[in-house]
Design a protein around this motif. Structure first.
Motif, PDB file in Angstrom:
ATOM      1  N   ARG A   1       0.827  -1.203   0.000  1.00 29.14           N
ATOM      2  CA  ARG A   1       0.000   0.000   0.000  1.00 29.14           C
ATOM      3  C   ARG A   1       0.866   1.260   0.000  1.00 29.14           C
ATOM      4  NH1 ARG A   1      -2.698   0.919   5.991  1.00 29.14           N
ATOM      5  NH2 ARG A   1      -0.743   1.093   7.159  1.00 29.14           N
TER       6      ARG A   1
ATOM      7  N   CYS B   1       0.962   5.350   1.333  1.00 28.58           N
ATOM      8  CA  CYS B   1       0.439   6.312   2.304  1.00 28.58           C
ATOM      9  C   CYS B   1       0.917   7.712   1.929  1.00 28.58           C
ATOM     10  CB  CYS B   1       0.907   5.972   3.714  1.00 28.58           C
ATOM     11  SG  CYS B   1       0.303   4.391   4.337  1.00 28.58           S
TER      12      CYS B   1
ATOM     13  N   ASN C   1      -3.163   9.503   5.042  1.00 34.15           N
ATOM     14  CA  ASN C   1      -4.128   8.675   4.318  1.00 34.15           C
ATOM     15  C   ASN C   1      -3.409   7.519   3.638  1.00 34.15           C
ATOM     16  OD1 ASN C   1      -6.608   7.869   3.130  1.00 34.15           O
ATOM     17  ND2 ASN C   1      -6.016   8.908   1.232  1.00 34.15           N
ATOM     18  N   CYS C   2      -3.895   6.293   3.825  1.00 34.86           N
ATOM     19  CA  CYS C   2      -3.273   5.103   3.252  1.00 34.86           C
ATOM     20  C   CYS C   2      -4.293   4.338   2.418  1.00 34.86           C
ATOM     21  CB  CYS C   2      -2.722   4.171   4.338  1.00 34.86           C
ATOM     22  SG  CYS C   2      -1.331   4.865   5.271  1.00 34.86           S
ATOM     23  N   SER C   3      -3.839   3.743   1.323  1.00 35.51           N
ATOM     24  CA  SER C   3      -4.699   2.910   0.486  1.00 35.51           C
ATOM     25  C   SER C   3      -3.861   1.803  -0.136  1.00 35.51           C
ATOM     26  CB  SER C   3      -5.380   3.742  -0.604  1.00 35.51           C
ATOM     27  OG  SER C   3      -4.410   4.320  -1.461  1.00 35.51           O
ATOM     28  N   TYR C   4      -4.467   0.625  -0.262  1.00 32.48           N
ATOM     29  CA  TYR C   4      -3.781  -0.494  -0.886  1.00 32.48           C
ATOM     30  C   TYR C   4      -3.695  -0.269  -2.388  1.00 32.48           C
ATOM     31  CZ  TYR C   4      -3.947  -3.070   3.483  1.00 32.48           C
ATOM     32  OH  TYR C   4      -3.771  -3.466   4.783  1.00 32.48           O
TER      33      TYR C   4
ATOM     34  N   LYS D   1      -4.012  -0.598  -6.246  1.00 27.17           N
ATOM     35  CA  LYS D   1      -5.209  -0.964  -7.004  1.00 27.17           C
ATOM     36  C   LYS D   1      -5.138  -2.387  -7.557  1.00 27.17           C
ATOM     37  CE  LYS D   1      -6.903   2.276  -9.487  1.00 27.17           C
ATOM     38  NZ  LYS D   1      -7.114   3.257 -10.596  1.00 27.17           N
TER      39      LYS D   1
ATOM     40  N   THR E   1      -6.173  -4.628  -4.673  1.00 25.84           N
ATOM     41  CA  THR E   1      -7.571  -4.433  -4.256  1.00 25.84           C
ATOM     42  C   THR E   1      -8.261  -3.608  -5.329  1.00 25.84           C
ATOM     43  OG1 THR E   1      -6.896  -2.480  -2.990  1.00 25.84           O
ATOM     44  CG2 THR E   1      -7.062  -4.561  -1.785  1.00 25.84           C
TER      45      THR E   1
ATOM     46  N   GLN F   1     -10.404  -0.401  -4.588  1.00 23.48           N
ATOM     47  CA  GLN F   1      -9.890   0.803  -3.939  1.00 23.48           C
ATOM     48  C   GLN F   1      -9.131   1.674  -4.918  1.00 23.48           C
ATOM     49  OE1 GLN F   1      -7.897   0.454  -0.246  1.00 23.48           O
ATOM     50  NE2 GLN F   1      -9.177  -1.214   0.508  1.00 23.48           N
ATOM     51  N   SER F   2      -9.014   2.922  -4.577  1.00 23.17           N
ATOM     52  CA  SER F   2      -8.353   3.883  -5.461  1.00 23.17           C
ATOM     53  C   SER F   2      -6.916   4.105  -5.022  1.00 23.17           C
ATOM     54  CB  SER F   2      -9.108   5.213  -5.431  1.00 23.17           C
ATOM     55  OG  SER F   2      -8.432   6.179  -6.201  1.00 23.17           O
ATOM     56  N   SER F   3      -6.030   4.183  -5.995  1.00 17.92           N
ATOM     57  CA  SER F   3      -4.632   4.489  -5.707  1.00 17.92           C
ATOM     58  C   SER F   3      -4.034   5.232  -6.895  1.00 17.92           C
ATOM     59  CB  SER F   3      -3.848   3.204  -5.419  1.00 17.92           C
ATOM     60  OG  SER F   3      -2.523   3.505  -5.062  1.00 17.92           O
TER      61      SER F   3
END
Length: 226
Positions: free
Chosen positions: A55, A57, A83-86, A88, A91, A94-96
């Motif tokens: 992910r 961050c 803010n952290c996101s895996y 794309k 996952t 989810q948005s990245s």
């Protein structure tokens, strides 16, 4: 039989467990690299980022005027909105977007896959060592040593893939990042390579049969191990 062999195995295994712990810490955390864009305006917010195998961050940091040698946003330790996101590709829901713009999907998937192999080898090696503590199962030390050596090689390959990914991000004209640094997750991965690779070879040497101590003694004449 070498009476000190069990002690050598346990000491080596203790160091290996430290390497395995560092390996797990590196794989599950997201502080492999820290990226910083160029700061155009001061007394305003800028967005720095750090990421790992899984992910990304980002952190919005309020920047005051910096020194003449400081051009980037940060350091990342400053307070700010986090803010952290895996990624794309791991996952799809989810948005990245930042990741899609600033790095290569193939590099990330390759580094993560190789790291998983490293974890798998380390787990299998640990199971073999634990089983070898039973009587008449010392033969498991040899495959265990090879599994640990393979685990060390895999994690250092993953480190190199990640390093090339960061370098391409910084060199690309399509990205906003101008500065980068490697963080503590990256250091954990490098340290785990050193411990697993060296101790894997040491464990193999310990597990090998005792060599003749005298010129006239052959391996067949040596006292068998029980």
């Amino acid at each position: 039989m070498d009476e000190s062999k069990p002690l050598k195995v346990r000491l080596t295994f203790s160091v290996i467990l430290v390497g395995v712990s560092l390996l797990f810490a590196a794989v599950v955390t997201d502080h492999w690299a820290v990226l910083s864009p160029k700061v155009e305006e001061y007394n305003a917010t800028c967005e720095a980022a750090h990421f790992g195998l899984w992910r990304l961050c980002t952190k919005r940091i309020f920047m005051r005027e910096q020194g003449p040698k400081e051009k980037g946003c940060g350091p990342i330790s400053l307070p700010g909105e986090h803010n952290c996101s895996y990624f794309k590709h791991f996952t799809p829901g989810q948005s990245s977007e930042i990741f899609e713009v600033t790095t290569q999907k193939e590099y990330s998937i390759s580094a993560a896959a190789i790291a998983i192999f490293s974890v798998g080898f380390a787990i299998i090696g640990t199971i073999c060592v634990l089983l070898s503590f039973r009587r008449k199962m010392d033969y498991l030390l040899k495959p265990a040593s090879m599994f640990y050596t393979f685990a060390g090689l895999c994690i250092i390959i993953s480190v190199e893939v990640m390093r090339q990914s960061v370098k391409r991000m910084i060199d690309s004209k399509e990205t906003v990042w101008i500065e980068y640094s490697y963080s503590w997750s990256f250091a954990c991965a490098c340290a785990s390579f050193v411990l697993l690779f060296i101790c894997g070879i040491a464990l193999l040497l310990i597990a090998l049969p005792r060599f003749p101590q005298n010129p006239w003694e052959t391996c067949m004449d040596a006292e068998p191990e029980h």
